[in-house]
Design an enzyme around this catalytic site. Structure first.
Site, PDB file in Angstrom:
ATOM      1  N   HIS A  74       0.847  -1.197   0.000  1.00  0.00           N
ATOM      2  CA  HIS A  74       0.000   0.000   0.000  1.00  0.00           C
ATOM      3  C   HIS A  74       0.878   1.242   0.000  1.00  0.00           C
ATOM      4  CE1 HIS A  74      -4.263  -1.422   1.264  1.00  0.00           C
ATOM      5  NE2 HIS A  74      -3.712  -2.230   0.392  1.00  0.00           N
ATOM      6  N   TYR A 203      -9.126   6.207   7.356  1.00  0.00           N
ATOM      7  CA  TYR A 203      -9.243   6.628   8.749  1.00  0.00           C
ATOM      8  C   TYR A 203     -10.207   7.815   8.751  1.00  0.00           C
ATOM      9  CZ  TYR A 203      -5.089   3.852   9.945  1.00  0.00           C
ATOM     10  OH  TYR A 203      -4.195   2.829  10.143  1.00  0.00           O
ATOM     11  N   PRO A 295      -4.536   0.883  18.883  1.00  0.00           N
ATOM     12  CA  PRO A 295      -4.313   0.326  17.533  1.00  0.00           C
ATOM     13  C   PRO A 295      -4.328   1.333  16.387  1.00  0.00           C
ATOM     14  CG  PRO A 295      -6.513  -0.205  18.325  1.00  0.00           C
ATOM     15  CD  PRO A 295      -5.814   0.459  19.457  1.00  0.00           C
ATOM     16  N   LYS A 299       0.782   0.024  15.057  1.00  0.00           N
ATOM     17  CA  LYS A 299       2.188  -0.112  15.426  1.00  0.00           C
ATOM     18  C   LYS A 299       2.503  -1.368  16.251  1.00  0.00           C
ATOM     19  CE  LYS A 299       4.038   3.135  13.332  1.00  0.00           C
ATOM     20  NZ  LYS A 299       4.217   2.450  12.071  1.00  0.00           N
ATOM     21  N   TYR A 387       4.042   6.509  10.139  1.00  0.00           N
ATOM     22  CA  TYR A 387       3.165   5.390   9.767  1.00  0.00           C
ATOM     23  C   TYR A 387       3.970   4.288   9.097  1.00  0.00           C
ATOM     24  CZ  TYR A 387      -1.233   3.124   8.467  1.00  0.00           C
ATOM     25  OH  TYR A 387      -2.270   2.242   8.350  1.00  0.00           O
TER      26      TYR A 387
HETATM   27  C1  PHB Z   1      -6.378  -3.714  10.883  1.00  0.00           C
HETATM   28  O1  PHB Z   1      -6.288  -4.033   9.686  1.00  0.00           O
HETATM   29  O2  PHB Z   1      -6.849  -4.466  11.731  1.00  0.00           O
HETATM   30  C2  PHB Z   1      -5.873  -2.369  11.284  1.00  0.00           C
HETATM   31  C3  PHB Z   1      -5.329  -1.531  10.325  1.00  0.00           C
HETATM   32  C4  PHB Z   1      -4.869  -0.285  10.681  1.00  0.00           C
HETATM   33  C5  PHB Z   1      -4.949   0.126  12.000  1.00  0.00           C
HETATM   34  C6  PHB Z   1      -5.469  -0.712  12.960  1.00  0.00           C
HETATM   35  C7  PHB Z   1      -5.934  -1.972  12.603  1.00  0.00           C
HETATM   36  O3  PHB Z   1      -4.518   1.362  12.325  1.00  0.00           O
END
Ligand code: PHB
Ligand code: APR
Length: 404
Positions: A74, A203, A295, A299, A387
């Site tokens: 990605h 997000y 989450p 990380k 990130y």
């Molecule tokens: C997930 O795919 O579970 C996931 C992805 C990004 C995040 C948190 C969880 O920031």
């Protein structure tokens, strides 16, 4: 089953398994004790965004064949707020860096298969009770396996037994310092049998709370909703979940969230936690046993992998040169980078979620910050660098004071 090993590893999650693999590659023997059964460990749902350094570590220990075939590279993420969508392009902001989407369940399956095929012992349903003699030359791990109490002696113990493990308690209270923050909201996470409605993760900040669109495979999506602490997933029938996701992801213009059968629902609490130091005598802590991040920003797995890499390198250095310098530096090396990731995870969490006690003023500040990220190359680059993963060294000036 050997009664002695060089490195006793408590916990067969990503940190313990990766460490065991890296040690095996370096010709260092270990035993992994995992309290749960194999199926449980392989099915546990966690994030799945891998930094390049995590991919490199999996390749270095021969566990990346499937990741290299199935992992999705990605190049960015989407931020949604105030009804608009903004893309953060990682390569152009970071000098070419990307992340790889590959679920933690699959990382764990690959590591377990390899370790069972050609590594040292990996025992499931082997519950460690106690680490004794951490400050001596010959520590011991006491554990129960197949109903029998056993003792494993070793040169070193690594506690990779997660937040609820027992290893941390072997660091005396006078030596241990902990730092903690809990958040006034949780995530309701779902798995759905439907292709993702987006090419990259979304997000979303919304007046109704945070939402995240992620994916597990070309046919399975992973989505999250901010919910109050103590939420019962039973209060969220499927239609309510999809309606709420629709409302939180809404933007001006054309976008549609595809719905599909929901196959899993769970509520996850959010916490920041650090214990210092990450070493006491011959006991080392790695991964969630030493630190937790909320989450948002994904990380957790990457931090566990970094600890395993730093520690494996230090053991290999000891074997090659007889010098314990890198082992002695382990805690400080990891904590320096860890605190940056703690800040990033806290920042992503607090800028995107709605605190129940939040005032309209606070919301305006969040939107101003998000607007800054969307509108300034510098602000976007700061997010993108964090990130995609900061380098081990150089994330802080060398003169940065020791954590202790
Ligand atoms: C997930 O795919 O579970 C996931 C992805 C990004 C995040 C948190 C969880 O920031
Ligand atoms: N004896 C043996 N094993 C134990 C014990 C014990 N007393 N206590 C816990 N364990 C095992 C757990 O069953 C689990 O499999 O230790 C393992 C710890 O694994 P994780 O919790 O996955 O932690 P870690 O390997 O550090 O990986 C961190 O997992 O929680 C996520 O978001 C986090 O992605 C990050 C990653």
């Amino acid at each position: 089953m050997p009664r002695h090993t060089t490195v006793a590893i408590i916990g067969g999650g990503p940190a313990g398994l990766l460490l065991a693999r890296l040690l095996h590659t370096a010709g260092i023997d270990s035993v992994v004790l995992e309290s749960r059964d194999r199926t449980y460990v392989e099915q546990r749902q966690r994030a799945g965004i891998l930094e390049q350094a995590t991919v490199d570590a999996l390749r270095a220990c021969g566990a990346a064949a499937r990741l290299d075939r199935e992992g999705l590279v990605h190049q960015g993420i989407e931020l949604r707020f105030a009804g608009r969508s903004h893309r953060i392009d990682f390569p152009s902001l970071t000098g070419g860096r990307t992340v790889t989407v590959y679920a933690q369940t699959e990382v764990v399956k690959d590591l377990i298969a390899l370790q069972l095929a050609e590594g040292g012992p990996l025992l499931f349903e082997a519950q460690a009770h106690e680490v004794a003699g951490a400050d001596t030359e010959r520590p011991e791990v006491r554990y129960t396996h197949e109903g029998r109490k056993q003792t494993l002696t070793c040169d070193y113990v690594v506690g990779c037994d997660g937040f609820h493990g027992i290893a941390r308690a072997a660091v005396p209270e006078q030596v241990r310092r902990t730092y903690e923050r809990t958040y006034p909201y949780s995530w309701l996470g779902i798995l759905a049998e439907v292709p993702a409605s987006c090419d990259e993760l979304i997000y979303a900040h919304s007046p109704r709370g945070f939402a995240l669109h992620s994916l597990r495979s070309p046919s399975v999506s992973r989505l999250y909703l901010q919910v109050p602490n103590g939420t019962d997933p039973g209060d969220w029938p499927d239609d309510r979940i999809w309606d709420e996701l629709d409302a939180r992801f809404a933007i001006d213009g054309d976008w549609r969230l595809e719905r599909g059968p929901i196959t899993a629902k769970a509520v996850l609490p959010m916490r920041s936690f650090v214990t210092e130091p990450m070493r006491y005598g011959r006991l080392f802590l790695a991964g969630d046993a030493a630190h937790i991040v909320p989450p948002t920003g994904a990380k957790g797995l990457n931090l566990a992998a970094t600890d395993a890499v730093v520690l494996a390198r230090a053991f290999a250095h000891l074997k090659a040169t007889g010098s314990a310098d890198l082992l002695d530096a382990y805690s400080d090396t990891c904590l320096r980078r860890l605190w940056r990731a703690e800040h990033f995870s806290y920042f992503m969490t607090s800028v995107l979620h709605t605190d129940p006690a939040q005032s309209p003023f606070d919301t305006r500040l969040q939107l101003a910050q998000l607007q800054r990220i969307a509108g300034s190359r510098h602000a976007a680059a700061e997010l993108a660098e964090n990130y995609t993963g900061l380098p081990m060294e150089g994330s802080v000036p060398p003169s940065f004071p020791s954590a202790r």
